[in-house]
Design a protein around this motif. Structure first.
Motif, short mmCIF file in Angstrom:
data_model
loop_
_atom_site.label_atom_id
_atom_site.label_comp_id
_atom_site.label_asym_id
_atom_site.label_seq_id
_atom_site.Cartn_x
_atom_site.Cartn_y
_atom_site.Cartn_z
N MET A 1 0.83 -1.21 0.00
CA MET A 1 0.00 0.00 0.00
C MET A 1 0.86 1.26 0.00
SD MET A 1 -2.58 1.30 3.02
CE MET A 1 -2.91 3.06 3.07
N GLU A 2 0.46 2.21 -0.80
CA GLU A 2 1.16 3.50 -0.84
C GLU A 2 0.75 4.34 0.37
OE1 GLU A 2 2.89 5.57 -3.64
OE2 GLU A 2 3.75 3.56 -3.60
N HIS A 3 1.70 4.87 1.08
CA HIS A 3 1.38 5.73 2.21
C HIS A 3 1.68 7.18 1.90
CE1 HIS A 3 0.50 2.55 5.06
NE2 HIS A 3 1.52 1.89 4.58
N THR A 4 0.81 8.07 2.41
CA THR A 4 1.07 9.50 2.27
C THR A 4 1.16 10.11 3.66
OG1 THR A 4 -1.26 10.08 2.20
CG2 THR A 4 -0.20 9.60 0.10
N ALA A 5 2.15 10.97 3.83
CA ALA A 5 2.41 11.52 5.16
C ALA A 5 2.36 13.03 5.15
CB ALA A 5 3.78 11.07 5.65
N GLU A 6 1.99 13.60 6.29
CA GLU A 6 2.12 15.03 6.52
C GLU A 6 2.96 15.23 7.76
OE1 GLU A 6 -1.17 17.50 5.84
OE2 GLU A 6 -0.45 19.15 7.10
N ILE A 7 3.90 16.17 7.67
CA ILE A 7 4.72 16.49 8.84
C ILE A 7 4.19 17.78 9.44
CG2 ILE A 7 7.05 17.03 9.65
CD1 ILE A 7 8.03 15.41 7.17
N LEU A 8 3.82 17.70 10.70
CA LEU A 8 3.23 18.84 11.40
C LEU A 8 4.19 19.29 12.49
CD1 LEU A 8 0.79 20.66 11.98
CD2 LEU A 8 -0.15 18.83 13.38
N SER A 9 4.80 20.44 12.29
CA SER A 9 5.78 20.94 13.27
C SER A 9 5.13 22.02 14.11
CB SER A 9 7.01 21.49 12.56
OG SER A 9 7.60 20.45 11.79
N VAL A 10 5.24 21.87 15.42
CA VAL A 10 4.59 22.79 16.34
C VAL A 10 5.65 23.60 17.08
CG1 VAL A 10 3.02 22.99 18.31
CG2 VAL A 10 2.70 21.13 16.64
N GLY A 11 5.62 24.92 16.93
CA GLY A 11 6.61 25.73 17.64
C GLY A 11 6.63 27.16 17.14
N THR A 12 6.34 28.09 18.04
CA THR A 12 6.32 29.50 17.65
C THR A 12 7.69 29.97 17.18
OG1 THR A 12 4.53 29.87 19.21
CG2 THR A 12 5.72 31.81 18.50
N GLU A 13 8.76 29.35 17.69
CA GLU A 13 10.12 29.79 17.30
C GLU A 13 10.35 29.60 15.80
OE1 GLU A 13 9.32 27.21 19.06
OE2 GLU A 13 10.49 25.44 18.52
N LEU A 14 9.64 28.63 15.20
CA LEU A 14 9.75 28.43 13.74
C LEU A 14 9.06 29.56 12.99
CD1 LEU A 14 8.96 24.62 13.75
CD2 LEU A 14 11.15 25.62 13.09
N LEU A 15 7.92 30.02 13.52
CA LEU A 15 7.15 31.08 12.85
C LEU A 15 7.79 32.45 13.04
CD1 LEU A 15 3.50 29.97 13.67
CD2 LEU A 15 4.83 29.54 11.61
N LEU A 16 8.62 32.57 14.08
CA LEU A 16 9.34 33.83 14.29
C LEU A 16 10.63 33.85 13.48
CD1 LEU A 16 8.95 34.25 18.16
CD2 LEU A 16 7.91 35.67 16.39
N GLY A 17 10.98 32.70 12.88
CA GLY A 17 12.22 32.64 12.11
C GLY A 17 13.45 32.52 12.98
N ASN A 18 13.29 32.10 14.24
CA ASN A 18 14.46 31.91 15.11
C ASN A 18 15.33 30.78 14.61
OD1 ASN A 18 12.90 33.65 16.52
ND2 ASN A 18 13.05 32.61 18.48
N ILE A 19 14.69 29.73 14.10
CA ILE A 19 15.43 28.58 13.57
C ILE A 19 14.73 28.05 12.32
CG2 ILE A 19 16.42 27.77 15.76
CD1 ILE A 19 14.14 25.71 15.88
#
Lengths: 417, 417
Positions: A1-19
């Motif tokens: 079976m073919e699997h499809t994935a989504e990666i969900l990253s949780v973290g305000t520091e990513l949205l602020l562009g810290n890292i």
């Protein structure tokens, strides 16, 4: 079976562009290698409503949801709670994990007090597979529900990467009845576009194994990946592709699964029982730094000189001051004298030297910015090569170091320079 | 008005994990500095249906949609088409951009033929603001429609970053009636958690200006950001916060907006008219590399030695072989002898030396892995410091280089060591 994935990253520091989201990169690379299609990455901050919304969307378009981050001990770490709500699961307290967290604190924080919040990390979704965290305090986990597979990994890149390979990959392998195997083909001395020109038809045509290029400044890396019932079958599928790549790029292929050029060189020299030294002008220590990044480099690498000024070329390497005056610091003759000098002074079997103009400014002579001389010296004499790169300072230094390391490789392997 | 943004990155290479999404990081950092709230990042591959779906979702939850990638000349570059469809706009041919693309090809590709596909890049949404691309061929653009602001930037990180600052930020500034100003405060020698402990109450309490920590291995960086009607007002808001940080961390604050420790040191030494040399054992060239990363370093940095073996410490720096035998290669005495040796050999005014055990293996003596000696030598003599870091090889080397550079800073500034 073919699997499809989504990666969900949780973290305000990513949205602020810290890292940058290197977790998503690492997970994507691992999932692709397992033959799982990653169709979306989503990054969301530490906000309950928006995490909930992102999970709801992921449920509609992926059968594997892998989260990174939001497993910490503070009030805004809410990944577990949100995923549990989305799949109608409760959080359960794990006594053994509470003990692990206590032990981790005792060992690593030299008595920093363990707060009540830290115990929140011992709560995990009911019936889940626990991913123990030997690199930090927040455990990860995985469960299956409503036809979906959910995996959660901690956010700190070091912990995420370690647990991805130790826990998540083995867990996901069980979803597949076939095995995925791959090899990394490392190429240098042939431009990326030239490699792509020669191999693009094959890359586009192949489905199993696949052949794909990966970015690496100053080099080219290709990955061949096969899906098969066994390791032997996978290797049999990959062998002819590797042969075709070899035929296309010749000895520019410097290694298979060797990781880096500096690794390759250290391995060869160690086997030959020989030692290495480096004399650097424009690369200013980058060659030595790259070699000594490798654990155990000290068995092969004796050291060298960073001779950024003319005086230091003379004082440290014995390059005659008249030669520098006559030929210029950026010249074939000075590169040769630096290499043979480094070999003589350190007593190394092989020495490499670079002198060049990284820019942005010239050195007051008529040598154009971007000019590079690389010399390699061993018991058979000293050879020198000239390159001209029209690229910025940073890339010039990376390219110069890579070309110098490649010249060492070719010399110690007895290949034409 | 408060703006909320979503960053939509288009590129299968991101989903395969070939590269990390540094574009989203750069854009997020710039948007945050403008006071725009970034609530989501979405990454999607070069697939028309899924890009369309991602755009539809972004329209429901953001009033600024900024895309990166998918502007290239190949059939799978479909960002413009999809955004135009989503907002009922046509693509228009721009004669001047077609000429720019032709010129770029002539100059940069040395006669590589321009294909018909390249002209696809000259089509842009009707009525848009064109973002000319001086760093590649794909122009970006911006338009407003249905109450949303849409911006598109090319995917290659170098081009994206350049056009973000040259085009997108000025465009977005017009959406705001206030100005955003910020300062970066660079701190070293105080751990991240200690800085956070001292300043967290202030960080949580402040709304304008804001104070936020940014990750930087081996250092701490804080950014203070103010929103105001004018630059003067913004500076007036930030000044007391900067004073509070100074009071909290003292002379561990090594610079404001100086970029890096190596930059700071080069600036100070250049002003003092003094020169620098480095002698490196465990850092293996990293200190020299970091210093010579800076354009113009050659006016201050003379060079130095990477002395990975005991023999090279003697041969290049004149460290007595007996001293190494007696005290061990990783000792205060050898660090001092390396620093004074480097100063003597290169003729530099100031020299720094490091010797330590990066690990993972020890050196056969009873010196524990993680031990570091740093010495600085100048006309007033030589000082040495010992540190012990319980961290992995890679971080040890980064920390060792940073501590060595900081010791140089403190010495040349006349601060206590």
């Amino acid at each position: 079976m073919e699997h499809t994935a989504e990666i969900l990253s949780v973290g305000t520091e990513l949205l602020l562009g810290n890292i940058a989201n290197t977790d998503a990169k690492d997970v994507s690379e691992a999932l692709s290698a397992l033959g799982i299609n990653v169709y979306f990455h989503t990054v969301v901050g530490d906000n309950p409503e928006r995490v909930k919304q992102a999970v709801a969307i992921a449920k509609t378009r992926a059968d594997i949801i892998l989260t990174t981050g939001g497993l910490g001990p503070t009030y805004d770490d809410l990944t577990k709670q949100t995923l549990c709500e989305a799949f109608g699961k409760k959080l359960e307290f794990h006594e053994d994990i509470a003990r692990e967290i206590e032990e981790f604190f005792l060992k690593r924080t030299h008595g920093m007090p363990l707060t009540k919040n830290n115990y929140q990390q011992a709560y995990l979704p009911e019936g889940c597979t626990v991913f123990h965290n030997d690199w930090g305090t927040a455990p990860g986990c995985a469960f299956e529900a409503e036809g979906k597979t959910v995996l959660m990994l901690p956010g700190p890149p070091r912990e995420c990467r370690a647990m991805l390979h130790a826990c998540a990959v083995p867990y996901l392998k069980r979803l597949s009845d076939s095995e995925i195997h791959s090899h990394n083909l490392h190429i240098i001395g042939v431009g990326e576009s030239a490699v792509e020109d020669r191999l693009r038809p094959m890359m586009l045509e192949l489905t199993n194994p696949t052949l794909a290029p990966y970015a690496k400044e100053g080099e080219v890396m290709l990955r061949v990946t096969a899906k098969a019932g066994s390791a032997e079958e996978a290797e049999a599928l990959m062998a002819p592709v590797i042969e075709e790549v070899k035929a296309a790029v010749g000895d520019a292929l410097y290694g298979i699964d060797t990781g880096s050029l500096e690794n390759t060189i250290l391995d060869i020299l160690r086997e030959q029982g020989r030692t290495l030294a480096a004399a650097e002008s424009c690369t200013g220590g980058l060659i030595s730094k790259r070699i000594t990044d490798i654990p155990g480099a000290s068995r092969v690498f004796l050291g060298g000189a960073v001779t950024y000024s003319n005086g230091s070329k003379t004082a440290l390497l014995g390059v005659p001051a008249e030669l520098i005056r006559e030929k210029g610091a950026v010249s074939a003759e000075v590169a040769e004298a630096m290499a043979s000098g480094a070999r003589r002074v350190t007593g190394a079997d092989v020495a490499v030297a670079v002198t060049g103009l990284a820019g942005p400014d010239g050195d007051g002579t008529d040598v154009p910015v971007g000019t590079l001389f690389v010399a390699v010296s061993d018991e058979n004499g000293t050879a020198v090569q000239k390159h001209v790169f029209e690229i910025d300072r940073e890339r010039f230094r990376i390219f110069a170091a890579s070309r110098a390391l490649d010249m060492v490789r070719r010399r110690i392997c007895g290949l034409s320079l």
